[in-house]
Motif scaffolding. Structure first.
Motif, PDB file in Angstrom:
ATOM      1  N   LEU A 278       0.827  -1.221   0.000  1.00 42.62           N
ATOM      2  CA  LEU A 278       0.000   0.000   0.000  1.00 42.62           C
ATOM      3  C   LEU A 278       0.857   1.266   0.000  1.00 42.62           C
ATOM      4  CD1 LEU A 278      -2.747  -1.182   2.533  1.00 42.62           C
ATOM      5  CD2 LEU A 278      -3.008  -0.901   0.069  1.00 42.62           C
ATOM      6  N   GLY A 279       2.146   1.107  -0.242  1.00 41.16           N
ATOM      7  CA  GLY A 279       3.019   2.280  -0.367  1.00 41.16           C
ATOM      8  C   GLY A 279       3.535   2.793   0.960  1.00 41.16           C
ATOM      9  N   GLY A 280       3.508   1.934   2.026  1.00 36.88           N
ATOM     10  CA  GLY A 280       4.156   2.295   3.280  1.00 36.88           C
ATOM     11  C   GLY A 280       3.242   2.856   4.360  1.00 36.88           C
ATOM     12  N   ARG A 281       1.917   2.887   4.092  1.00 40.58           N
ATOM     13  CA  ARG A 281       1.011   3.475   5.101  1.00 40.58           C
ATOM     14  C   ARG A 281      -0.319   2.727   5.113  1.00 40.58           C
ATOM     15  NH1 ARG A 281      -0.471   7.961   2.706  1.00 40.58           N
ATOM     16  NH2 ARG A 281      -2.669   7.485   2.919  1.00 40.58           N
ATOM     17  N   LEU A 282      -0.799   2.424   6.316  1.00 40.89           N
ATOM     18  CA  LEU A 282      -2.119   1.784   6.457  1.00 40.89           C
ATOM     19  C   LEU A 282      -3.039   2.736   7.229  1.00 40.89           C
ATOM     20  CD1 LEU A 282      -1.985  -2.002   7.279  1.00 40.89           C
ATOM     21  CD2 LEU A 282      -3.901  -0.769   6.305  1.00 40.89           C
ATOM     22  N   ASP A 283      -4.066   3.248   6.573  1.00 39.01           N
ATOM     23  CA  ASP A 283      -4.958   4.232   7.208  1.00 39.01           C
ATOM     24  C   ASP A 283      -6.176   3.602   7.875  1.00 39.01           C
ATOM     25  OD1 ASP A 283      -3.485   6.507   6.191  1.00 39.01           O
ATOM     26  OD2 ASP A 283      -4.356   6.050   4.227  1.00 39.01           O
ATOM     27  N   ILE A 284      -6.632   2.483   7.291  1.00 37.87           N
ATOM     28  CA  ILE A 284      -7.894   1.870   7.753  1.00 37.87           C
ATOM     29  C   ILE A 284      -7.680   0.368   7.939  1.00 37.87           C
ATOM     30  CG2 ILE A 284     -10.294   1.336   7.090  1.00 37.87           C
ATOM     31  CD1 ILE A 284     -10.060   3.913   5.228  1.00 37.87           C
ATOM     32  N   LEU A 285      -8.070  -0.128   9.110  1.00 38.81           N
ATOM     33  CA  LEU A 285      -8.041  -1.578   9.354  1.00 38.81           C
ATOM     34  C   LEU A 285      -9.468  -2.035   9.621  1.00 38.81           C
ATOM     35  CD1 LEU A 285      -6.797  -4.367  10.137  1.00 38.81           C
ATOM     36  CD2 LEU A 285      -6.464  -3.444  12.446  1.00 38.81           C
ATOM     37  N   VAL A 286      -9.936  -3.008   8.850  1.00 40.98           N
ATOM     38  CA  VAL A 286     -11.251  -3.597   9.125  1.00 40.98           C
ATOM     39  C   VAL A 286     -11.037  -5.022   9.619  1.00 40.98           C
ATOM     40  CG1 VAL A 286     -13.543  -4.175   8.241  1.00 40.98           C
ATOM     41  CG2 VAL A 286     -12.330  -2.170   7.333  1.00 40.98           C
ATOM     42  N   ASN A 287     -11.307  -5.238  10.907  1.00 41.40           N
ATOM     43  CA  ASN A 287     -11.164  -6.557  11.525  1.00 41.40           C
ATOM     44  C   ASN A 287     -12.455  -7.338  11.302  1.00 41.40           C
ATOM     45  OD1 ASN A 287      -8.515  -6.521  12.763  1.00 41.40           O
ATOM     46  ND2 ASN A 287      -9.313  -4.944  14.158  1.00 41.40           N
TER      47      ASN A 287
ATOM     48  N   ASP B 172      -3.615   9.820  13.090  1.00 41.77           N
ATOM     49  CA  ASP B 172      -4.694   9.642  12.136  1.00 41.77           C
ATOM     50  C   ASP B 172      -4.866   8.161  11.796  1.00 41.77           C
ATOM     51  OD1 ASP B 172      -6.563  10.378  10.073  1.00 41.77           O
ATOM     52  OD2 ASP B 172      -4.974   9.952   8.625  1.00 41.77           O
ATOM     53  N   GLY B 173      -6.095   7.691  11.772  1.00 40.31           N
ATOM     54  CA  GLY B 173      -6.362   6.309  11.377  1.00 40.31           C
ATOM     55  C   GLY B 173      -7.744   5.897  11.841  1.00 40.31           C
ATOM     56  N   ALA B 174      -8.268   4.846  11.229  1.00 39.27           N
ATOM     57  CA  ALA B 174      -9.597   4.345  11.619  1.00 39.27           C
ATOM     58  C   ALA B 174      -9.573   2.821  11.635  1.00 39.27           C
ATOM     59  CB  ALA B 174     -10.666   4.842  10.646  1.00 39.27           C
TER      60      ALA B 174
ATOM     61  N   VAL C  46     -17.932   1.802   5.685  1.00 39.71           N
ATOM     62  CA  VAL C  46     -17.330   2.930   4.955  1.00 39.71           C
ATOM     63  C   VAL C  46     -17.595   4.231   5.711  1.00 39.71           C
ATOM     64  CG1 VAL C  46     -17.432   4.290   2.812  1.00 39.71           C
ATOM     65  CG2 VAL C  46     -17.443   1.785   2.717  1.00 39.71           C
ATOM     66  N   PHE C  47     -18.817   4.390   6.210  1.00 39.85           N
ATOM     67  CA  PHE C  47     -19.154   5.594   6.984  1.00 39.85           C
ATOM     68  C   PHE C  47     -18.247   5.733   8.206  1.00 39.85           C
ATOM     69  CE2 PHE C  47     -21.590   7.062  10.760  1.00 39.85           C
ATOM     70  CZ  PHE C  47     -21.584   8.415  10.464  1.00 39.85           C
ATOM     71  N   LEU C  48     -18.123   4.657   8.996  1.00 45.12           N
ATOM     72  CA  LEU C  48     -17.322   4.735  10.224  1.00 45.12           C
ATOM     73  C   LEU C  48     -15.832   4.925   9.925  1.00 45.12           C
ATOM     74  CD1 LEU C  48     -19.075   2.011  12.431  1.00 45.12           C
ATOM     75  CD2 LEU C  48     -19.117   4.499  12.771  1.00 45.12           C
ATOM     76  N   ALA C  49     -15.379   4.450   8.755  1.00 46.86           N
ATOM     77  CA  ALA C  49     -13.964   4.601   8.391  1.00 46.86           C
ATOM     78  C   ALA C  49     -13.660   5.980   7.824  1.00 46.86           C
ATOM     79  CB  ALA C  49     -13.584   3.535   7.363  1.00 46.86           C
ATOM     80  N   GLY C  50     -14.700   6.720   7.462  1.00 49.35           N
ATOM     81  CA  GLY C  50     -14.486   7.948   6.694  1.00 49.35           C
ATOM     82  C   GLY C  50     -14.628   9.238   7.478  1.00 49.35           C
ATOM     83  N   PRO C  51     -14.409  10.354   6.807  1.00 49.89           N
ATOM     84  CA  PRO C  51     -14.364  11.663   7.470  1.00 49.89           C
ATOM     85  C   PRO C  51     -15.709  12.110   8.055  1.00 49.89           C
ATOM     86  CG  PRO C  51     -14.235  11.890   5.067  1.00 49.89           C
ATOM     87  CD  PRO C  51     -14.131  10.437   5.368  1.00 49.89           C
TER      88      PRO C  51
END
Ligand SMILES: NC(=O)c1ccc[n+]([C@@H]2O[C@H](COP(=O)([O-])OP(=O)(O)OC[C@H]3O[C@@H](n4cnc5c(N)ncnc54)[C@H](OP(=O)(O)O)[C@@H]3O)[C@@H](O)[C@H]2O)c1
Length: 271
Positions: free
Chosen positions: A86-95, A141-143, A230-235
């Motif tokens: 992913l280019g070195g960064r993970l913004d969102i993790l969905v377990n 920053d992250g979700a 998607v809602f909970l992961a987003g702005p």
């Protein structure tokens, strides 16, 4: 990709258990919202099919195979490979990954089944979050979105093991909101009721009496549950921390006694 609603444009995401079912739907919805997504699971053919489906819609995805039952080293390797992809960064993790547990009387559940269920459904999100959240904290920053269940909220005979794993996932959501929220990392959960998937199709007519008691009278679709993720992961969920968002047609919100109101007359609030 749906460019008019690309709320996750430039974001990266890892969805566990995304070669099929709800996980695949969540991965597709995140990609549709603009995220670059890692698909995981044991089955390469299905994983690559999900990638192809996302790419055919103009989205970005990559498959990284993993068996979460293979131990903690596998989880570390997944995080390294996924972050690189992913280019070195993970913004969102969905377990999302969970082990399928057949309903059974408590006395029939074996020690091995308990270890496997808690290993895949609780230890996996626990270890993944421990590996991924610190980098999110550093960036401020992250979700993280955990997939719980109605079975982690309401007790049902035969569901002790599955329900216990899901109740654990709900509690982890709140503990991690307390731990990581002050550093800008939001942790929330979606708790679905029955979802219309290949798996629930096997229930056939047996599920009809259950749905008759649900306000919506139906199961959720994969797309409905995925859009909550998607809602909970987003702005748009920027100030939502530690919530368990039920997507269950109202099953956990209402009392299962519609006829009781008329029968009780002047005593409409028993209990
Ligand atoms: N379906 C429902 O009605 C429902 C209702 C409430 C909550 N949920 C929750 O929603 C989530 C998804 O459920 P689902 O019905 O979509 O499940 P599913 O169809 O059984 O899919 C499970 C996914 O997890 C992967 N997986 C399973 N064991 C794995 C392992 N050891 N290592 C790596 N990957 C593994 C599977 O991929 P591979 O086979 O390729 O490994 C698959 O992609 C779960 O957390 C479940 O508890 C589902």
């Amino acid at each position: 990709m749906n460019t008019t609603a690309a709320t996750l444009s430039g974001r990266t995401a890892l969805v566990t258990g995304s070669t099929s079912g709800l996980g695949a739907g969540i991965a597709e919805a995140l990609a549709d919202a603009g995220a670059h997504v890692v698909i995981t699971g044991r089955t390469r053919a299905r994983g690559e099919q999900v990638v192809t489906q996302i790419e055919s819609q103009g989205g970005r995805a990559v498959f990284v195979p993993v068996d979460f039952a293979a131990g903690p080293g596998t989880i570390t390797d997944l995080v390294v490979t996924a972050t690189e992809a992913l280019g070195g960064r993970l913004d969102i993790l969905v377990n999302n990954v969970a082990t399928l547990v057949q309903p059974a009387p408590t006395a029939d559940v074996t020690a091995e089944e308990i270890t496997t269920a808690f290993g895949v459904s609780v230890a996996t999100p626990f270890l993944l979050t421990g590996l991924i959240a610190p980098a999110m904290v550093q960036r401020g920053d992250g979700a993280i979105v955990n997939i719980g269940s109605i079975s982690g909220i309401i007790g049902a005979a035969g569901s002790a093991l599955y329900g216990a794993t899901k109740a654990s996932v709900h509690l982890l959501t709140k503990a991690w909101a307390a731990e990581y929220g002050p550093s800008g990392v939001r942790v929330n959960a979606v708790a679905p009721g029955p979802i219309a998937t290949e798996r629930t199709r096997e229930f056939g007519d047996a599920i009809a009496p259950v749905l008759a008691r649900v306000p919506s009278h139906r199961m959720s679709t994969v797309a409905e549950v995925a859009s909550a993720v998607v809602f909970l992961a987003g702005p748009e969920a920027a100030n939502i921390h530690g919530t368990i968002l039920s997507v269950d047609g109202g099953a956990t919100a209402v009392r299962d006694e519609p006829a009781a109101v008329t029968k009780l007359g002047n005593h409409p609030h028993p209990g």
